[in-house]
Motif scaffolding. Sequence first.
Motif, mmCIF file in Angstrom:
data_model
loop_
_atom_site.group_PDB
_atom_site.id
_atom_site.type_symbol
_atom_site.label_atom_id
_atom_site.label_comp_id
_atom_site.label_asym_id
_atom_site.label_seq_id
_atom_site.Cartn_x
_atom_site.Cartn_y
_atom_site.Cartn_z
ATOM 1 N N GLY A 82 -0.292 -60.661 13.390
ATOM 2 C CA GLY A 82 -2.002 -60.303 13.926
ATOM 3 C C GLY A 82 -1.907 -58.966 14.768
ATOM 4 N N ALA A 83 -1.362 -58.890 15.269
ATOM 5 C CA ALA A 83 -2.093 -57.979 16.354
ATOM 6 C C ALA A 83 -0.719 -56.279 15.630
ATOM 7 C CB ALA A 83 -1.052 -58.083 17.780
ATOM 8 N N ASN A 84 0.873 -57.513 15.357
ATOM 9 C CA ASN A 84 0.930 -56.240 15.264
ATOM 10 C C ASN A 84 0.463 -55.478 13.225
ATOM 11 O OD1 ASN A 84 3.741 -56.409 17.061
ATOM 12 N ND2 ASN A 84 4.888 -58.573 15.287
ATOM 13 N N VAL A 85 0.649 -56.885 12.251
ATOM 14 C CA VAL A 85 -0.427 -55.877 11.050
ATOM 15 C C VAL A 85 -1.417 -55.228 11.712
ATOM 16 C CG1 VAL A 85 -1.914 -56.386 8.831
ATOM 17 C CG2 VAL A 85 0.729 -57.977 10.175
ATOM 18 N N VAL A 86 -2.290 -55.443 12.410
ATOM 19 C CA VAL A 86 -3.735 -54.728 12.191
ATOM 20 C C VAL A 86 -2.696 -52.953 13.457
ATOM 21 C CG1 VAL A 86 -5.669 -54.383 14.024
ATOM 22 C CG2 VAL A 86 -4.932 -56.521 12.881
ATOM 23 N N ALA A 87 -2.304 -53.487 13.878
ATOM 24 C CA ALA A 87 -1.831 -51.988 14.797
ATOM 25 C C ALA A 87 -0.870 -50.960 13.589
ATOM 26 C CB ALA A 87 -1.099 -52.178 15.985
ATOM 27 N N LEU A 88 -0.529 -51.619 12.385
ATOM 28 C CA LEU A 88 0.743 -51.234 12.015
ATOM 29 C C LEU A 88 -0.614 -50.393 11.076
ATOM 30 C CD1 LEU A 88 3.323 -53.311 11.402
ATOM 31 C CD2 LEU A 88 2.986 -50.287 12.570
ATOM 32 N N GLN A 89 -1.208 -50.728 10.222
ATOM 33 C CA GLN A 89 -2.173 -50.223 9.601
ATOM 34 C C GLN A 89 -3.209 -49.350 10.359
ATOM 35 O OE1 GLN A 89 -3.990 -53.673 6.446
ATOM 36 N NE2 GLN A 89 -4.063 -54.590 8.785
ATOM 37 N N ALA A 90 -3.536 -49.519 11.218
ATOM 38 C CA ALA A 90 -4.080 -48.243 11.945
ATOM 39 C C ALA A 90 -3.576 -47.000 12.093
ATOM 40 C CB ALA A 90 -4.992 -48.804 13.166
ATOM 41 N N VAL A 91 -2.299 -47.271 11.542
ATOM 42 C CA VAL A 91 -1.470 -45.657 11.056
ATOM 43 C C VAL A 91 -0.821 -45.477 10.178
ATOM 44 C CG1 VAL A 91 -1.487 -45.744 14.067
ATOM 45 C CG2 VAL A 91 0.427 -47.245 13.440
ATOM 46 N N MET B 3 -9.773 -49.109 14.027
ATOM 47 C CA MET B 3 -9.315 -50.441 15.028
ATOM 48 C C MET B 3 -10.435 -51.422 14.260
ATOM 49 S SD MET B 3 -6.288 -51.655 15.940
ATOM 50 C CE MET B 3 -7.306 -52.550 17.111
ATOM 51 N N LYS B 4 -11.934 -51.471 14.503
ATOM 52 C CA LYS B 4 -12.188 -52.156 14.720
ATOM 53 C C LYS B 4 -13.178 -53.499 13.646
ATOM 54 C CE LYS B 4 -16.722 -51.501 17.341
ATOM 55 N NZ LYS B 4 -17.515 -51.169 17.399
ATOM 56 N N HIS B 5 -12.507 -51.754 12.669
ATOM 57 C CA HIS B 5 -12.922 -52.809 11.470
ATOM 58 C C HIS B 5 -11.601 -53.336 10.566
ATOM 59 C CE1 HIS B 5 -16.484 -50.978 10.255
ATOM 60 N NE2 HIS B 5 -16.157 -49.221 11.014
ATOM 61 N N LEU B 6 -9.958 -52.561 10.620
ATOM 62 C CA LEU B 6 -8.853 -53.585 10.626
ATOM 63 C C LEU B 6 -8.646 -55.124 11.258
ATOM 64 C CD1 LEU B 6 -6.648 -50.404 10.905
ATOM 65 C CD2 LEU B 6 -7.365 -51.159 8.566
ATOM 66 N N ARG B 7 -9.778 -54.586 12.644
ATOM 67 C CA ARG B 7 -9.064 -56.115 13.470
ATOM 68 C C ARG B 7 -9.984 -57.091 12.506
ATOM 69 N NH1 ARG B 7 -11.146 -56.853 19.193
ATOM 70 N NH2 ARG B 7 -13.219 -56.611 18.331
#
Length: 362
Positions: A83-92, A243-247
């Motif tokens: 989950g951390a990786n997916v959220v982080a990569l979506q954010a960039v 980030m908040k929305h993607l999480r």
Amino acid sequence: MADPRAVTGAKTDARQHHDPEVRGFASDNYAGAHPEVLAALALANGGHQVAYGEDDYTAHLQRVFRSHFGQRAEAFPVFNGTGANVVALQAVTDRWGAVIAAESAHIHVDECGAPERVGGLKLLTVPTEDGKLTPELIDRQAYGWDDEHRAMPQVVSIAQSTELGTVYTPDEIRAICEHAHERGMVVHLDGSRIANAAATLDVPMRAFTNAVGVDILSFGGTKNGAVFGEAVVVLNPDRVRAMKHLRKLSMQLASKMRFVSVQLEALLAKDLWLRNARHANTMAQRLAAGVREIGGVEILYPVQSNGVFARLPHDVSERLQKRYRFYFWDEADGVVRWMCAFDTAVEDVDGFLAALREEMGR
């Protein structure tokens, strides 16, 4: 009627269903939680706290993370590493974006396609000898930004420690960050075992993250003594959005977030994160030293964190697996992975080595 607020000394009808003395070498995820983390969970229990991250523990956690990663850092606790990786990569990345990673990277081989299927991005992988990217290797995929027929390279993702147990030096990561930034790309660091890397390098975590140009970080807690919980740490807010929305969109927003945050605080507020990692690394070194004395077993990569990768006869591994849990890494080639954890004991390592010698001698 018993007071529901009286949680101290509460009894339970649950039963212990396993032997707590049994340990294996399959994964540091097999380990339980460190007692100090469990104590922190109890400390955070009781009473009501605002849900979804508006609690006192998550607020305090920001100060803890900034003490490690600088005043611009912002931490977003999540449930797990994928989950951390997916959220982080979506954010960039944009919808047409791609991520350059090592062929052995966790995001490529161990996340069931989640970055691509859930994150909606493209992975561009590069074969490596030791799990580590270099500027030269990155350039094998860093091209075609104006080609509408190709996913656009926007991110370089590295892991520290790598999936093969190797560790980047700060200078190696600096070179990657400079190379990526010159080409307009962002750098993500998968830090599921970041503590083990810091313990090996004997430097603060900031020395190979924000200090050398890493933009966003997946911070791992589970493999280092937490029950569950990781965090996406934004190191460069200028490179990251929503980030908040993607999480929330990625189903990684914990309602009772205080119980994730307090675990990370227990690890990071003082030195528990480092004590745990140093111990796991030391046990891996002990294991590797013993393995090197056993004929017919080959260690494949430098042992720089808490994992040992080895090649040995397939039938030996199969017999040994009946005595200790561990996984094949490349079954066709006879390659196995042995992982140590914060609770691996000297007796566990020595017992495993004795079993390995016995099986090799049969």
